[in-house]
Design a protein around this motif. Structure first.
Motif, PDB file in Angstrom:
ATOM      1  N   ILE A 130       0.888  -1.166   0.000  1.00 47.41           N
ATOM      2  CA  ILE A 130       0.000   0.000   0.000  1.00 47.41           C
ATOM      3  C   ILE A 130       0.926   1.216   0.000  1.00 47.41           C
ATOM      4  N   VAL A 131       0.642   2.178  -0.872  1.00 46.66           N
ATOM      5  CA  VAL A 131       1.449   3.402  -0.932  1.00 46.66           C
ATOM      6  C   VAL A 131       0.491   4.587  -0.954  1.00 46.66           C
ATOM      7  N   PHE A 132       0.699   5.523  -0.030  1.00 47.87           N
ATOM      8  CA  PHE A 132      -0.079   6.760  -0.061  1.00 47.87           C
ATOM      9  C   PHE A 132       0.782   7.934   0.373  1.00 47.87           C
ATOM     10  N   ARG A 133       0.306   9.123   0.040  1.00 44.98           N
ATOM     11  CA  ARG A 133       1.000  10.360   0.374  1.00 44.98           C
ATOM     12  C   ARG A 133       0.179  11.082   1.439  1.00 44.98           C
ATOM     13  N   ALA A 134       0.837  11.472   2.536  1.00 45.69           N
ATOM     14  CA  ALA A 134       0.186  12.266   3.581  1.00 45.69           C
ATOM     15  C   ALA A 134       0.673  13.705   3.443  1.00 45.69           C
ATOM     16  N   MET A 135      -0.274  14.620   3.374  1.00 37.77           N
ATOM     17  CA  MET A 135       0.035  16.038   3.179  1.00 37.77           C
ATOM     18  C   MET A 135      -0.448  16.825   4.398  1.00 37.77           C
ATOM     19  N   ALA A 136       0.423  17.675   4.939  1.00 38.89           N
ATOM     20  CA  ALA A 136       0.059  18.563   6.049  1.00 38.89           C
ATOM     21  C   ALA A 136       0.250  19.995   5.572  1.00 38.89           C
ATOM     22  N   THR A 137      -0.845  20.738   5.479  1.00 42.17           N
ATOM     23  CA  THR A 137      -0.804  22.127   5.031  1.00 42.17           C
ATOM     24  C   THR A 137      -1.099  23.024   6.226  1.00 42.17           C
ATOM     25  N   PRO A 138      -0.152  23.898   6.603  1.00 44.53           N
ATOM     26  CA  PRO A 138      -0.392  24.768   7.756  1.00 44.53           C
ATOM     27  C   PRO A 138      -1.697  25.550   7.608  1.00 44.53           C
ATOM     28  N   VAL A 139      -2.450  25.628   8.697  1.00 45.23           N
ATOM     29  CA  VAL A 139      -3.711  26.364   8.701  1.00 45.23           C
ATOM     30  C   VAL A 139      -3.424  27.815   8.318  1.00 45.23           C
ATOM     31  N   GLY A 140      -4.260  28.361   7.454  1.00 42.29           N
ATOM     32  CA  GLY A 140      -4.098  29.747   7.030  1.00 42.29           C
ATOM     33  C   GLY A 140      -3.252  29.912   5.788  1.00 42.29           C
ATOM     34  N   THR A 141      -2.673  28.811   5.286  1.00 42.45           N
ATOM     35  CA  THR A 141      -1.897  28.901   4.052  1.00 42.45           C
ATOM     36  C   THR A 141      -2.865  29.190   2.915  1.00 42.45           C
ATOM     37  N   PRO A 142      -2.625  30.285   2.180  1.00 43.52           N
ATOM     38  CA  PRO A 142      -3.560  30.591   1.090  1.00 43.52           C
ATOM     39  C   PRO A 142      -3.507  29.526   0.001  1.00 43.52           C
ATOM     40  N   VAL A 143      -4.671  29.197  -0.486  1.00 42.69           N
ATOM     41  CA  VAL A 143      -4.777  28.244  -1.586  1.00 42.69           C
ATOM     42  C   VAL A 143      -4.796  29.057  -2.871  1.00 42.69           C
ATOM     43  N   PRO A 144      -3.894  28.744  -3.818  1.00 44.84           N
ATOM     44  CA  PRO A 144      -3.880  29.539  -5.052  1.00 44.84           C
ATOM     45  C   PRO A 144      -5.206  29.426  -5.785  1.00 44.84           C
ATOM     46  N   GLU A 145      -5.656  30.555  -6.303  1.00 49.42           N
ATOM     47  CA  GLU A 145      -6.911  30.559  -7.050  1.00 49.42           C
ATOM     48  C   GLU A 145      -6.609  30.530  -8.531  1.00 49.42           C
ATOM     49  N   PHE A 146      -7.297  29.663  -9.218  1.00 52.07           N
ATOM     50  CA  PHE A 146      -7.149  29.548 -10.653  1.00 52.07           C
ATOM     51  C   PHE A 146      -8.482  29.908 -11.284  1.00 52.07           C
ATOM     52  N   PRO A 147      -8.453  30.613 -12.413  1.00 50.50           N
ATOM     53  CA  PRO A 147      -9.730  30.946 -13.042  1.00 50.50           C
ATOM     54  C   PRO A 147     -10.439  29.678 -13.496  1.00 50.50           C
ATOM     55  N   SER A 148     -11.729  29.770 -13.526  1.00 50.67           N
ATOM     56  CA  SER A 148     -12.524  28.650 -13.999  1.00 50.67           C
ATOM     57  C   SER A 148     -12.124  28.323 -15.434  1.00 50.67           C
ATOM     58  N   PRO A 149     -12.093  27.025 -15.799  1.00 49.38           N
ATOM     59  CA  PRO A 149     -11.771  26.680 -17.187  1.00 49.38           C
ATOM     60  C   PRO A 149     -12.771  27.291 -18.163  1.00 49.38           C
ATOM     61  N   ALA A 150     -13.945  27.660 -17.671  1.00 48.47           N
ATOM     62  CA  ALA A 150     -14.957  28.239 -18.552  1.00 48.47           C
ATOM     63  C   ALA A 150     -14.561  29.637 -19.015  1.00 48.47           C
ATOM     64  N   VAL A 151     -13.810  30.392 -18.208  1.00 46.15           N
ATOM     65  CA  VAL A 151     -13.458  31.769 -18.560  1.00 46.15           C
ATOM     66  C   VAL A 151     -12.676  31.826 -19.870  1.00 46.15           C
ATOM     67  N   PRO A 152     -11.568  31.076 -20.019  1.00 46.13           N
ATOM     68  CA  PRO A 152     -10.862  31.133 -21.305  1.00 46.13           C
ATOM     69  C   PRO A 152     -11.729  30.662 -22.471  1.00 46.13           C
ATOM     70  N   MET A 153     -12.594  29.681 -22.222  1.00 42.56           N
ATOM     71  CA  MET A 153     -13.448  29.188 -23.304  1.00 42.56           C
ATOM     72  C   MET A 153     -14.453  30.255 -23.720  1.00 42.56           C
ATOM     73  N   ILE A 154     -15.008  30.987 -22.764  1.00 43.82           N
ATOM     74  CA  ILE A 154     -15.958  32.056 -23.082  1.00 43.82           C
ATOM     75  C   ILE A 154     -15.249  33.157 -23.863  1.00 43.82           C
ATOM     76  N   LEU A 155     -14.047  33.536 -23.386  1.00 41.01           N
ATOM     77  CA  LEU A 155     -13.289  34.574 -24.090  1.00 41.01           C
ATOM     78  C   LEU A 155     -12.945  34.134 -25.509  1.00 41.01           C
ATOM     79  N   ALA A 156     -12.531  32.892 -25.674  1.00 36.41           N
ATOM     80  CA  ALA A 156     -12.205  32.382 -27.007  1.00 36.41           C
ATOM     81  C   ALA A 156     -13.440  32.414 -27.900  1.00 36.41           C
ATOM     82  N   GLY A 157     -14.582  32.062 -27.339  1.00 38.79           N
ATOM     83  CA  GLY A 157     -15.829  32.095 -28.103  1.00 38.79           C
ATOM     84  C   GLY A 157     -16.196  33.503 -28.528  1.00 38.79           C
TER      85      GLY A 157
END
Length: 173
Positions: A132-159
């Motif tokens: 069995i192999v798994f990865r345990a991740m510990a992220t300090p509380v309060g660490t900002p999570v990077p925000e990525f634009p919705s995949p729909a935004v580039p598709m709407i702009l392209a349209g």
């Protein structure tokens, strides 16, 4: 893609090398998650967080990439994971935690990003540490999570751009 690379690197295990029992103690208040990587075992091998609370996660049939959010834990908390095989229950940490006095979990990686590879047979079994192999991740509380634009935004702009270009082309003819 990285998950596939990690899986390929861990399937052969450490065969014959001395396993590292690791130190899974949180230095900061952290959100903890586990990502299942792979299995290569004959037993079902259910795995869980055993301490500070017991949370069942999966077994050998879990799909690679499945993520388990375990919650937020305080600084100083030791995370103890376990697997259950037909040969017994085995734990992360020192050999003294296991009935056969053998290290069953090889812990690699750096703080907060640990790869935990298990041997499911008593007394080291085949020493492959790929059951069995798994990865345990510990992220300090309060660490900002990077925000990525919705995949729909580039598709709407392209349209919109494509529509404008089509309109301009038709108007020119």
């Amino acid at each position: 893609m990285l998950g596939a690379i990690v899986c390929l690197m861990t399937v052969p295990g450490i065969s014959g090398a001395t396993p590292n029992p690791g130190n899974l103690v949180l230095a900061q208040d952290s959100d903890v998650a586990v990502i299942f990587v792979s299995s290569n075992c004959g037993y079902t091998n259910p795995f869980r967080l055993d301490s500070p609370i017991s949370i069942s996660m999966g077994d050998k049939s879990t799909n690679p990439g499945t993520t388990f959010s375990l919650g937020t834990f305080s600084a100083g908390t030791e995370l103890i994971f376990a697997i259950e095989s037909d040969d017994g229950t085995f734990y992360t940490g020192p050999a003294s935690r296991n009935s056969d006095n053998y290290i069953h979990a090889d812990v690699t990686g750096s703080y907060g990003n640990w790869l935990i590879s298990w041997e499911d047979l008593k007394n080291g079994g085949d020493n492959d540490y790929n059951d069995i192999v798994f990865r345990a991740m510990a992220t300090p509380v309060g660490t900002p999570v990077p925000e990525f634009p919705s995949p729909a935004v580039p598709m709407i702009l392209a349209g919109l751009i494509g529509g404008c270009a089509l309109f301009a082309t038709r108007k020119a003819h």
